[in-house]
Design a protein around this motif. Structure first.
Motif, PDB file in Angstrom:
ATOM      1  N   THR A 196       0.864  -1.147   0.253  1.00 30.83           N
ATOM      2  CA  THR A 196       0.250   0.115   0.019  1.00 30.83           C
ATOM      3  C   THR A 196       1.007   1.531  -0.246  1.00 30.83           C
ATOM      4  O   THR A 196       1.608   1.162   0.802  1.00 30.83           O
ATOM      5  CB  THR A 196      -0.676  -0.110   1.333  1.00 30.83           C
ATOM      6  N   VAL A 197       0.692   1.949  -0.983  1.00 32.64           N
ATOM      7  CA  VAL A 197       1.360   3.405  -1.148  1.00 32.64           C
ATOM      8  C   VAL A 197       0.459   4.537  -1.417  1.00 32.64           C
ATOM      9  O   VAL A 197      -0.464   4.175  -2.041  1.00 32.64           O
ATOM     10  CB  VAL A 197       2.443   3.297  -2.132  1.00 32.64           C
ATOM     11  N   ASN A 198       1.058   5.617  -1.440  1.00 29.56           N
ATOM     12  CA  ASN A 198       0.435   6.704  -1.782  1.00 29.56           C
ATOM     13  C   ASN A 198       0.973   7.275  -3.031  1.00 29.56           C
ATOM     14  O   ASN A 198       2.155   7.906  -3.270  1.00 29.56           O
ATOM     15  CB  ASN A 198       0.367   7.977  -0.569  1.00 29.56           C
ATOM     16  N   VAL A 199       0.168   6.918  -4.221  1.00 28.35           N
ATOM     17  CA  VAL A 199       0.660   7.437  -5.681  1.00 28.35           C
ATOM     18  C   VAL A 199       0.562   9.119  -5.727  1.00 28.35           C
ATOM     19  O   VAL A 199      -0.652   9.433  -5.643  1.00 28.35           O
ATOM     20  CB  VAL A 199      -0.229   6.729  -6.578  1.00 28.35           C
ATOM     21  N   PRO A 200       1.424   9.880  -5.749  1.00 31.29           N
ATOM     22  CA  PRO A 200       1.457  11.158  -5.630  1.00 31.29           C
ATOM     23  C   PRO A 200       0.546  12.002  -7.030  1.00 31.29           C
ATOM     24  O   PRO A 200       0.376  13.169  -6.638  1.00 31.29           O
ATOM     25  CB  PRO A 200       2.934  11.496  -5.504  1.00 31.29           C
ATOM     26  N   LYS A 201       0.678  11.356  -8.029  1.00 25.45           N
ATOM     27  CA  LYS A 201      -0.007  11.789  -9.101  1.00 25.45           C
ATOM     28  C   LYS A 201      -0.548  10.976 -10.141  1.00 25.45           C
ATOM     29  O   LYS A 201      -0.178   9.805 -10.005  1.00 25.45           O
ATOM     30  CB  LYS A 201       0.898  13.110  -9.878  1.00 25.45           C
ATOM     31  N   ASP A 202      -1.235  11.060 -11.028  1.00 21.96           N
ATOM     32  CA  ASP A 202      -1.753  10.442 -12.148  1.00 21.96           C
ATOM     33  C   ASP A 202      -0.364  10.014 -13.022  1.00 21.96           C
ATOM     34  O   ASP A 202       0.156  10.993 -13.195  1.00 21.96           O
ATOM     35  CB  ASP A 202      -2.677  10.781 -13.065  1.00 21.96           C
ATOM     36  N   MET A 203      -0.105   8.718 -13.309  1.00 22.25           N
ATOM     37  CA  MET A 203       1.075   8.136 -14.103  1.00 22.25           C
ATOM     38  C   MET A 203       0.411   7.400 -15.451  1.00 22.25           C
ATOM     39  O   MET A 203      -0.192   6.442 -15.047  1.00 22.25           O
ATOM     40  CB  MET A 203       2.129   7.279 -13.135  1.00 22.25           C
ATOM     41  N   LYS A 204       0.965   7.921 -16.329  1.00 22.86           N
ATOM     42  CA  LYS A 204       0.549   7.397 -17.743  1.00 22.86           C
ATOM     43  C   LYS A 204       1.734   7.333 -18.575  1.00 22.86           C
ATOM     44  O   LYS A 204       2.097   8.523 -18.933  1.00 22.86           O
ATOM     45  CB  LYS A 204      -0.767   7.879 -18.406  1.00 22.86           C
ATOM     46  N   TYR A 205       1.893   6.104 -19.302  1.00 24.23           N
ATOM     47  CA  TYR A 205       3.232   6.157 -20.143  1.00 24.23           C
ATOM     48  C   TYR A 205       2.985   4.725 -21.030  1.00 24.23           C
ATOM     49  O   TYR A 205       2.720   3.799 -20.040  1.00 24.23           O
ATOM     50  CB  TYR A 205       4.622   6.269 -19.644  1.00 24.23           C
ATOM     51  N   LEU A 228      -1.629   4.414 -13.860  1.00 23.10           N
ATOM     52  CA  LEU A 228      -1.849   4.724 -12.113  1.00 23.10           C
ATOM     53  C   LEU A 228      -2.733   5.945 -11.972  1.00 23.10           C
ATOM     54  O   LEU A 228      -2.273   6.943 -12.458  1.00 23.10           O
ATOM     55  CB  LEU A 228      -0.446   4.445 -11.408  1.00 23.10           C
ATOM     56  N   LYS A 229      -3.551   5.854 -10.918  1.00 26.28           N
ATOM     57  CA  LYS A 229      -4.418   7.152 -10.563  1.00 26.28           C
ATOM     58  C   LYS A 229      -3.789   7.460  -9.460  1.00 26.28           C
ATOM     59  O   LYS A 229      -3.219   6.860  -8.514  1.00 26.28           O
ATOM     60  CB  LYS A 229      -5.643   6.593 -10.340  1.00 26.28           C
ATOM     61  N   LYS A 230      -3.870   8.798  -9.185  1.00 30.92           N
ATOM     62  CA  LYS A 230      -3.277   9.651  -7.993  1.00 30.92           C
ATOM     63  C   LYS A 230      -4.043   9.058  -6.691  1.00 30.92           C
ATOM     64  O   LYS A 230      -5.327   8.920  -6.785  1.00 30.92           O
ATOM     65  CB  LYS A 230      -3.618  11.205  -8.027  1.00 30.92           C
ATOM     66  N   GLY A 231      -3.514   8.820  -5.552  1.00 29.51           N
ATOM     67  CA  GLY A 231      -4.002   8.667  -4.321  1.00 29.51           C
ATOM     68  C   GLY A 231      -3.384   7.210  -3.496  1.00 29.51           C
ATOM     69  O   GLY A 231      -2.511   6.473  -4.027  1.00 29.51           O
ATOM     70  N   VAL A 232      -3.892   6.978  -2.338  1.00 29.35           N
ATOM     71  CA  VAL A 232      -3.467   5.983  -1.664  1.00 29.35           C
ATOM     72  C   VAL A 232      -4.283   4.714  -2.259  1.00 29.35           C
ATOM     73  O   VAL A 232      -5.495   4.706  -2.174  1.00 29.35           O
ATOM     74  CB  VAL A 232      -3.834   6.038  -0.062  1.00 29.35           C
ATOM     75  N   GLN A 233      -3.372   3.622  -2.424  1.00 34.57           N
ATOM     76  CA  GLN A 233      -4.024   2.519  -2.931  1.00 34.57           C
ATOM     77  C   GLN A 233      -2.936   1.156  -2.821  1.00 34.57           C
ATOM     78  O   GLN A 233      -1.678   1.140  -2.377  1.00 34.57           O
ATOM     79  CB  GLN A 233      -4.294   2.423  -4.595  1.00 34.57           C
ATOM     80  N   HIS A 234      -3.609   0.118  -2.918  1.00 34.80           N
ATOM     81  CA  HIS A 234      -2.870  -1.212  -2.554  1.00 34.80           C
ATOM     82  C   HIS A 234      -2.298  -1.570  -4.149  1.00 34.80           C
ATOM     83  O   HIS A 234      -3.230  -2.073  -4.941  1.00 34.80           O
ATOM     84  CB  HIS A 234      -3.428  -2.380  -2.005  1.00 34.80           C
ATOM     85  N   LEU A 235      -1.167  -1.919  -4.220  1.00 34.33           N
ATOM     86  CA  LEU A 235      -0.468  -2.197  -5.486  1.00 34.33           C
ATOM     87  C   LEU A 235      -0.049  -3.546  -5.367  1.00 34.33           C
ATOM     88  O   LEU A 235       0.639  -4.210  -4.605  1.00 34.33           O
ATOM     89  CB  LEU A 235       0.656  -1.392  -5.882  1.00 34.33           C
ATOM     90  N   ASP A 236      -0.468  -4.496  -6.742  1.00 38.22           N
ATOM     91  CA  ASP A 236      -0.060  -5.903  -6.776  1.00 38.22           C
ATOM     92  C   ASP A 236       1.508  -5.554  -7.384  1.00 38.22           C
ATOM     93  O   ASP A 236       1.968  -4.584  -7.424  1.00 38.22           O
ATOM     94  CB  ASP A 236      -0.858  -6.629  -7.558  1.00 38.22           C
TER      95      ASP A 236
END
Length: 498
Positions: A225-234, A245-253
Motif C-alpha cells: 500500500t502506497v500513496n501515488v502522488p499523481k496520475d502516471m500514464k506512459y 496509475l491514478k493519484k491517491g493511496v492504493q494497494h499495488l500488486d
C-alpha cells in the motif's frame, strides 16, 4: 571483457581502498547448483532486500549445503578481493548468528531486455513474442543501486540510493553513468565504482535482483500500500510497458508496483523515481516485518531464487534476518546521493555528485573516517548545533494556509534564514513529518524541538535540494491553539505540552 582495476577492501569504515590489477577476464554467468529447499529465508524487498523473522532463519542452517546458496555466478579470485574477507557474524551460545560488526551491502536492481543481449551477442532463452521482452538475467544495466549499512552498534539500517545517471569514472571505459558498471564488469566493477564514488567505503557483500523477481516478490507478499502522488500514464509499445496509475493511496500488486517504480517521465526523471523507490521500500519493510509474513515464506522463496544473485552466506542471511526482526521503524534511515543535474552543456544527462556533501553523509552515517587519504577529507565540519543556513522547505498537507504561514514564521523567528513554502503535499497528515532530506537527523531534531511537534524520518522523499522538508500536519494546528503570539519566541515553546 576484462576489468583492469578495482579496489581491495578493508574493514567497514576503515581506510580507503587501494587499486589492484584484475588480470582475469570477467566470466560469463554460470548457474550454480541451487538447493531447492523451500525453507530459505531471504529478505530482499524492492531493490533487493526483504528481511523477515529470525525464527525462520533457523531453517537455513539445516536446509542449505553451500556457503553462498544464492550466488549464480563464479567470481574470479581477484574479483572476490573487491569484497571484504573479514568475518561479519558471530555465534552466541546456542542462539542464531548475529552481526559482529557493521556490514555494507551493495544492492543492484537489474533490468535486461532481449535487445540488450542481442546487441552483445549473448545467448539467452529467446521468446518469439513480437516485442522486446524481459530476460531472466543479471547481465545488464542496473536500474537502481542502493548501499545498505546494517549497524548493530547503533541498531540502525541506513539506505543510500545512488541515482542510475550518476557521473563516474568507469575503469577501462572512461566517464559514464554508474548504471553501466554492472554490464561492463558485473558486481565486482559495480562495487569498486561505488566504493570509489563514496570516498573508499568498503563493500562487504553484493545482491543483484532483476525486475521480474521484484514483481513476483511483491505479489508473494500480498502487495504494497502506497500513496501515488499523481496520475502516471506512459506507454512503450516496443517493450509492452504500459503504465496507468491514478493519484491517491492504493494497494499495488506486483505489476502495479513495478509501474510505480519504473515511471520516470516527469520533471526530475530518475531522481523522482528514486524518491518513489524509497516510498515503496519503506511501505514494504513495514509490511514484511510482521508475523503474518512468516506464513508466506515458502511462496516467497519459491519465486525468488532464480531472480536473485548474492554472495551472502547462510550464516549472514540468518544474522541479517535476526537484525531486521529487531529493527524499529524509526531506525530505518534512507538517503540519496547528494548532487545536482548537469547544466545541459554535455550531450548526456548526468547526476553530478556533490563531493563535500558526500563526505559529510558518509562520515556521519557510514563511519567513513576523515583523514589525509580520503578524497573528501578537506571538508570542515560545523560542530555548532544550530545551523541558520539550513534550507528548509515547508509544505501544507491539510489545506490550512494560516497553519502553513505560522510554521514558516516560527522557523524564521528561531533564526533560520532559508525557509520557504513549497508545493502542497496532497496526503493529509495527522502528525507533522520532518524529513531529513540530506540525512542530517540532528538538524531535523532541532527543527522538531522548535516546532514542538512532528515525527522525524530520514529519507529522500522531501523537496529536492532541501536539507529539511516539513510536511505540516494537524498536530501543528492543535499546538498553535495553545500558543499566543508571544509564546512563539524560541525557548518558550518547550514549556507547553505536545
Amino acid at each position: 571483457m576484462s576489468i583492469k582495476k578495482a579496489y581491495q577492501p578493508t574493514p567497514s569504515g576503515g581506510q580507503p581502498l587501494t587499486r589492484v590489477d584484475l588480470i582475469n577476464s570477467h566470466p560469463n554467468n554460470q548457474q550454480k547448483k541451487l538447493n531447492k529447499s523451500r525453507a530459505i529465508l531471504v529478505g530482499f524487498g524492492l531493490a533487493g532486500v526483504s528481511l523477515v523473522s529470525a525464527a525462520v532463519g533457523a531453517f537455513l542452517a539445516v536446509a542449505l549445503s553451500t556457503a553462498s546458496p544464492l550466488q549464480q555466478i563464479q567470481l574470479t579470485n581477484e574479483e572476490q578481493k573487491i569484497f571484504s574477507q573479514e568475518e561479519t557474524v558471530t555465534d552466541k551460545n546456542l542462539n542464531l548468528p548475529v552481526l559482529s560488526r557493521p556490514v555494507n551491502i551493495l544492492v543492484l536492481g537489474i533490468k535486461v531486455i532481449s535487445s540488450d543481449l542481442d546487441e552483445r551477442g549473448i545467448e539467452y532463452d529467446k521468446q518469439d513474442v513480437g516485442y522486446l521482452h524481459l530476460v531472466n538475467s543479471f547481465d545488464g544495466l542496473s536500474d537502481s543501486m542502493l548501499l545498505l549499512r546494517f549497524d548493530p552498534q547503533q541498531e540502525k539500517l541506513f539506505v543510500l540510493s545512488i541515482p542510475r545517471d550518476t557521473r563516474v569514472d568507469l575503469e577501462g571505459h572512461g566517464i559514464g553513468k554508474i548504471n553501466h558498471a554492472n554490464q561492463y564488469g558485473g558486481p565486482a566493477l559495480a562495487a569498486a565504482t561505488a566504493s570509489d564514488l563514496l570516498g573508499g567505503i568498503n563493500i562487504d557483500r553484493y545482491v543483484r535482483v532483476n525486475v521480474q523477481g521484484v514483481e513476483k516478490l511483491i505479489d508473494a507478499l500480498g502487495g504494497v500500500t502506497v500513496n501515488v502522488p499523481k496520475d502516471m500514464k506512459y506507454n512503450d509499445f516496443s517493450q509492452h510497458l504500459y503504465i496507468d496509475l491514478k493519484k491517491g493511496v492504493q494497494h499495488l500488486d506486483g505489476d502495479k508496483a513495478m509501474q510505480f517504480l519504473r515511471y520516470r517521465y516527469d520533471e526530475y526523471g530518475d531522481i523522482s523515481r528514486v524518491q518513489r523507490q524509497q516510498m515503496l521500500m519503506r511501505s514494504a519493510v513495514e509490511q514484511t516485518l510482521k508475523p503474518a509474513t512468516i506464513v508466506k515464506i515458502p511462496k516467497i522463496l519459491s519465486v525468488i531464487q532464480s531472480h536473485l544473485d548474492t554472495n551472502l552466506t547462510v550464516r549472514e542471511l540468518m544474522a541479517l534476518s535476526n537484525f531486521a526482526s529487531k529493527t524499529k521503524r524509526a531506525n530505518v534511515q534512507m538517503m540519496m546521493l547528494p548532487g545536482d543535474f548537469n547544466d545541459g552543456s554535455e550531450s548526456v544527462s548526468y547526476w553530478l555528485p556533490n563531493e563535500e556533501a558526500i563526505d559529510r553523509l558518509m562520515t556521519k552515517h557510514f563511519n567513513l573516517p576523515v583523514n589525509a587519504n580520503n578524497n573528501y577529507a578537506s571538508v570542515a565540519h560545523d560542530a555548532q548545533l544550530l545551523n541558520p543556513n539550513l534550507k528548509i522547505s515547508v509544505q501544507d498537507t491539510i489545506g490550512n494556509q494560516e497553519a502553513l504561514q505560522s510554521a514558516l514564521d516560527t522557523l524564521r523567528t528561531a533564526g533560520y534564514n532559508r525557509v520557504s513554502a513549497s508545493k502542497n503535499w496532497q496526503d493529509p497528515l495527522v502528525t507533522t513529518k520532518i524529513i531529513a532530506q540530506s540525512g542530517d537527523d540532528e538538524a531535523a531534531a532541532e527543527v522538531r524541538s522548535i516546532l514542538g511537534v512532528g515525527e522525524i524520518v530520514v529519507e529522500s522523499t522531501g523537496v529536492l535540494q532541501s536539507d529539511i522538508t516539513v510536511e505540516v500536519g494537524r498536530d501543528w494546528v492543535r499546538r498553535r491553539r495553545r500558543l499566543s503570539q508571544a509564546d512563539l519566541a524560541p525557548g518558550l515553546e518547550n514549556n507547553f505540552d505536545n
